[in-house]
Design an enzyme around this catalytic site. Structure first.
Site, PDB file in Angstrom:
ATOM      1  CG  HIS A 285      -1.996   0.975   1.276  1.00  0.00           C
ATOM      2  ND1 HIS A 285      -2.375   1.745   0.217  1.00  0.00           N
ATOM      3  CD2 HIS A 285      -2.782   1.376   2.314  1.00  0.00           C
ATOM      4  CE1 HIS A 285      -3.344   2.572   0.586  1.00  0.00           C
ATOM      5  NE2 HIS A 285      -3.606   2.381   1.863  1.00  0.00           N
ATOM      6  CG  HIS A 324      -4.386   0.803  -8.230  1.00  0.00           C
ATOM      7  ND1 HIS A 324      -5.707   0.788  -7.869  1.00  0.00           N
ATOM      8  CD2 HIS A 324      -3.781   1.710  -7.448  1.00  0.00           C
ATOM      9  CE1 HIS A 324      -5.897   1.680  -6.909  1.00  0.00           C
ATOM     10  NE2 HIS A 324      -4.754   2.240  -6.616  1.00  0.00           N
ATOM     11  CG  ASP A 380       2.868   4.262  -4.186  1.00  0.00           C
ATOM     12  OD1 ASP A 380       1.854   3.548  -4.159  1.00  0.00           O
ATOM     13  OD2 ASP A 380       3.057   5.209  -3.418  1.00  0.00           O
TER      14      ASP A 380
HETATM   15  C1  SDX Z   1      -1.468   2.217  -3.432  1.00  0.00           C
HETATM   16  O1  SDX Z   1      -6.176   0.998  -3.142  1.00  0.00           O
HETATM   17  C2  SDX Z   1      -5.668   2.132  -3.408  1.00  0.00           C
HETATM   18  O2  SDX Z   1      -6.303   3.051  -3.903  1.00  0.00           O
HETATM   19  C3  SDX Z   1      -4.217   2.247  -3.047  1.00  0.00           C
HETATM   20  C4  SDX Z   1      -3.557   3.560  -3.457  1.00  0.00           C
HETATM   21  C5  SDX Z   1      -4.137   4.721  -2.691  1.00  0.00           C
HETATM   22  O3  SDX Z   1      -4.009   5.861  -3.199  1.00  0.00           O
HETATM   23  O4  SDX Z   1      -4.614   4.503  -1.563  1.00  0.00           O
HETATM   24  O5  SDX Z   1      -3.730   3.793  -4.839  1.00  0.00           O
HETATM   25  C6  SDX Z   1      -2.068   3.532  -3.149  1.00  0.00           C
HETATM   26  O6  SDX Z   1      -1.426   1.402  -2.553  1.00  0.00           O
HETATM   27  C7  SDX Z   1      -1.000   1.921  -4.840  1.00  0.00           C
HETATM   28  C8  SDX Z   1      -0.459   0.454  -4.966  1.00  0.00           C
HETATM   29  C9  SDX Z   1       0.981   0.449  -4.443  1.00  0.00           C
HETATM   30  N1  SDX Z   1       1.482  -0.952  -4.375  1.00  0.00           N
HETATM   31  C10 SDX Z   1       2.413  -1.397  -5.199  1.00  0.00           C
HETATM   32  O7  SDX Z   1       2.877  -0.751  -6.151  1.00  0.00           O
HETATM   33  C11 SDX Z   1       2.903  -2.809  -4.854  1.00  0.00           C
HETATM   34  C12 SDX Z   1       2.986  -3.616  -6.142  1.00  0.00           C
HETATM   35  N2  SDX Z   1       1.606  -3.829  -6.616  1.00  0.00           N
HETATM   36  C13 SDX Z   1       0.995  -5.080  -6.278  1.00  0.00           C
HETATM   37  O8  SDX Z   1       1.372  -5.684  -5.086  1.00  0.00           O
HETATM   38  C14 SDX Z   1      -0.473  -5.150  -6.649  1.00  0.00           C
HETATM   39  O9  SDX Z   1      -0.584  -4.680  -7.927  1.00  0.00           O
HETATM   40  C15 SDX Z   1      -1.491  -4.473  -5.774  1.00  0.00           C
HETATM   41  C16 SDX Z   1      -1.399  -4.925  -4.372  1.00  0.00           C
HETATM   42  C17 SDX Z   1      -1.348  -2.986  -5.846  1.00  0.00           C
HETATM   43  C18 SDX Z   1      -2.869  -4.827  -6.324  1.00  0.00           C
HETATM   44  O10 SDX Z   1      -2.956  -6.185  -6.217  1.00  0.00           O
HETATM   45  P1  SDX Z   1      -4.286  -6.962  -6.689  1.00  0.00           P
HETATM   46  O11 SDX Z   1      -5.316  -6.077  -7.244  1.00  0.00           O
HETATM   47  O12 SDX Z   1      -4.669  -7.856  -5.571  1.00  0.00           O
HETATM   48  O13 SDX Z   1      -3.762  -7.731  -7.936  1.00  0.00           O
HETATM   49  P2  SDX Z   1      -3.410  -9.228  -7.921  1.00  0.00           P
HETATM   50  O14 SDX Z   1      -2.473  -9.496  -6.776  1.00  0.00           O
HETATM   51  O15 SDX Z   1      -4.674  -9.996  -7.993  1.00  0.00           O
HETATM   52  O16 SDX Z   1      -2.581  -9.341  -9.270  1.00  0.00           O
HETATM   53  C19 SDX Z   1      -3.145  -9.836 -10.443  1.00  0.00           C
HETATM   54  C20 SDX Z   1      -1.970 -10.491 -11.164  1.00  0.00           C
HETATM   55  C21 SDX Z   1      -1.288 -11.573 -10.337  1.00  0.00           C
HETATM   56  O17 SDX Z   1      -0.667 -12.454 -11.275  1.00  0.00           O
HETATM   57  P3  SDX Z   1      -1.369 -13.891 -11.585  1.00  0.00           P
HETATM   58  O18 SDX Z   1      -1.579 -14.574 -10.239  1.00  0.00           O
HETATM   59  O19 SDX Z   1      -2.669 -13.552 -12.271  1.00  0.00           O
HETATM   60  O20 SDX Z   1      -0.386 -14.616 -12.464  1.00  0.00           O
HETATM   61  O21 SDX Z   1      -0.953  -9.506 -11.407  1.00  0.00           O
HETATM   62  C22 SDX Z   1       0.222  -9.865 -10.713  1.00  0.00           C
HETATM   63  C23 SDX Z   1      -0.177 -10.847  -9.630  1.00  0.00           C
HETATM   64  O22 SDX Z   1       0.918 -11.711  -9.326  1.00  0.00           O
HETATM   65  N3  SDX Z   1       0.756  -8.633 -10.138  1.00  0.00           N
HETATM   66  C24 SDX Z   1       2.032  -8.282 -10.188  1.00  0.00           C
HETATM   67  C25 SDX Z   1       2.088  -7.020  -9.587  1.00  0.00           C
HETATM   68  N4  SDX Z   1       0.860  -6.655  -9.191  1.00  0.00           N
HETATM   69  C26 SDX Z   1       0.035  -7.667  -9.528  1.00  0.00           C
HETATM   70  N5  SDX Z   1       3.123  -8.922 -10.675  1.00  0.00           N
HETATM   71  C27 SDX Z   1       4.292  -8.247 -10.566  1.00  0.00           C
HETATM   72  N6  SDX Z   1       4.433  -7.023 -10.004  1.00  0.00           N
HETATM   73  C28 SDX Z   1       3.352  -6.383  -9.512  1.00  0.00           C
HETATM   74  N7  SDX Z   1       3.484  -5.178  -8.975  1.00  0.00           N
END
Ligand code: SDX
Length: 466
Positions: A285, A324, A380
């Site tokens: 997050h 996201h 971010d």
């Molecule tokens: C913020 O919610 C908000 O509004 C948050 C925010 C705010 O202003 O409050 O916008 C701020 O928190 C932005 C997000 C910051 N986090 C990151 O950058 C961390 C990296 N991102 C991920 O961990 C992820 O994308 C999340 C946590 C942000 C979202 O995760 P989801 O929606 O649960 O997505 P998912 O885990 O279901 O992913 C879907 C697929 C998966 O692959 P498969 O299982 O389908 O093969 O995408 C992959 C995930 O493994 N994936 C990633 C990835 N994010 C998702 N693979 C590599 N790198 C990534 N960053």
């Protein structure tokens, strides 16, 4: 309220047919059909409870870990269209607010619902400016932390401690107390944030300077040394104010959900916001901006990017700052941040990590692994690069996120107080454990010899990133 319809062979009137918005559900275990009302494209989970096989059953529940498809509240603060990359606060686009507004004006808009008049903005700015001091005893709290304590841990403690200095904030139905808590939280979180930085650096605390704007004052409390007055470069203060606007609120994200969940117990707003700080600390997050910089430093050179992306695709790494839960398109905030980078880099020394970030983004967006999963840069990905250019250390990045997000948390907490459907948050569960076991005395127990926990004599480990 949903109505139960016994299937009599004739098919139930579908909602569309008689113009009502309903979902017709048939329980194939019993053949019974139910009409569930559809309101605002949702069905109430409680309407599922009437669906049973036997009358004495609890009834059906919905199951939605992490609430990925569950609306937890009605809110008019922030609108996001993840597919179109749209973000609006109280109906105003994030682009227009960054172009025309200031963080304090956006904070007013989020909390009170309308853009302030000149007089309202002056009073709001005066009140916040004149509540930036924290009680001197809070300095002793900070002095109790190790020199290398993570600033988010210090901020979390400091915000929680504010609740002990303002016990009247427990009167959450008192509008004056709510106003004062809103002003104090928005005003004092930057001071606590700056104190955490100064503690880490072993520097004396810098008191707020009421002659400065909100963003200028934060930079002064962080960077002032022996000069009588610290006046930040206007372009840096402007860039920070825009970053504050971009991070102010984002509807029901993880930390806002924490604030609403904790706030639903009618605890004071300082304690509820402390829960938000704790949630924001997580690397998935708000901690992502710090993790992005550490990731870029590990990549170190542009020619290391292909190998790094291969490790991401084999899920050994995450591409921090990408992806996201809501945006399945480019996060509009990431676009706006990039527009302000040139001005910051002109006023500070160039940051070579920018090249790595831009090339990393280019290669990821050309790779089907990321585009097929709709993984685009989020807020971010670039924010940390600007914070670094401002001379802010990496472990302070999430603290900087918490400063403006305090306005969003306060707005969401205030909106919840007026919500007629407000109730203490208490989700259900699917129980998967044992039942009706007989107690066994300790001497009669058998079981694996393995003792849970680390070996009793654990070798001293070097402190991981504070
Ligand atoms: C913020 O919610 C908000 O509004 C948050 C925010 C705010 O202003 O409050 O916008 C701020 O928190 C932005 C997000 C910051 N986090 C990151 O950058 C961390 C990296 N991102 C991920 O961990 C992820 O994308 C999340 C946590 C942000 C979202 O995760 P989801 O929606 O649960 O997505 P998912 O885990 O279901 O992913 C879907 C697929 C998966 O692959 P498969 O299982 O389908 O093969 O995408 C992959 C995930 O493994 N994936 C990633 C990835 N994010 C998702 N693979 C590599 N790198 C990534 N960053």
């Amino acid at each position: 309220m949903a109505t139960e319809q016994q299937t009599t062979g004739a098919s139930a009137d579908s909602g569309a047919a008689n113009g009502t918005e309903t979902l017709t559900v048939t329980d194939n275990r019993t053949g019974k059909t139910y009409e569930l009302p559809i309101t605002d494209s949702t069905v109430r989970a409680m309407d599922l409870r009437q669906i049973k096989v036997h009358e004495d059953e609890f009834g059906l529940m919905s199951f939605d870990p992490a609430s990925t498809n569950t609306a937890s509240c009605r809110s008019s603060i922030t609108y996001i269209d993840g597919d179109k990359g749209i973000l609006e606060h109280r109906g105003y686009s994030i682009e227009s607010l960054c172009q025309n507004s200031s963080f304090l004006e956006v904070a007013y808009l989020l909390i009170w619902g309308k853009l302030p008049t000149q007089a309202q903005l002056e009073r709001w700015t005066f009140d916040i400016t004149h509540h930036t001091f924290v009680h001197e005893d809070l300095k002793h709290l900070f002095e109790g932390f190790r020199y290398d304590a993570h600033p988010m841990g210090m901020l979390l403690s400091g915000v929680g401690a504010l609740s002990t200095f303002y016990p009247d904030a427990k009167q959450i139905k008192d509008e004056e107390e709510r106003y004062m808590a809103a002003v104090r939280l928005i005003a004092k979180v930057p001071t606590l944030a700056a104190f955490s930085y100064r503690h880490n650096m072993g520097l004396p605390y810098v008191y707020p300077d009421n002659d400065l704007s909100f963003a200028e004052n934060f930079l002064s409390m962080v960077f002032r040394k022996t000069e009588a007055k610290h006046i930040p470069k206007p372009e840096l203060a402007k860039a920070l104010d825009v970053l504050f606007i971009l991070h102010a609120d984002h509807e029901q994200n993880c930390s806002t959900n924490a604030v609403r969940g904790v706030g639903s117990s009618d605890v004071d707003p300082y304690s509820a916001v402390a829960a938000g700080v704790a949630a924001l600390y997580g690397p998935l997050h708000g901690g992502a901006n710090e993790a992005v910089l550490r990731m870029l430093r590990r990549i170190d050179r542009i020619d290391n990017i292909p190998d790094f992306l291969e490790r991401v695709k084999s899920q050994e790494e995450k591409l921090m700052g990408f992806g996201h839960r809501v945006y399945k398109n480019y996060d509009p905030r990431a676009r706006i941040i990039q527009e302000h980078m040139p001005a910051v880099f002109e006023a500070t020394e160039y940051n070579p990590l920018v090249e790595i970030a831009r090339e990393l983004e280019k290669q990821a967006l050309a790779d089907e692994y990321f585009t097929s999963r709709k993984l685009y840069p989020n807020v971010d990905f670039y924010s940390g690069i600007i914070y670094e250019a401002l001379g802010i250390p990496t472990d302070m990045f999430t603290v900087i996120f918490a400063i403006p997000r305090t306005a969003g948390w306060v707005a969401q907490w205030m909106e919840m107080q007026e919500d007629p459907e407000k109730k203490i948050a208490r989700p259900r569960q699917i129980y998967t454990g044992e039942r009706n076991l007989d107690y066994v005395a300790v001497d009669d127990r058998e079981g694996p010899e393995k003792i849970v926990g680390p070996p009793a004599r654990r070798p001293k480990r070097p402190r991981r990133g504070a």
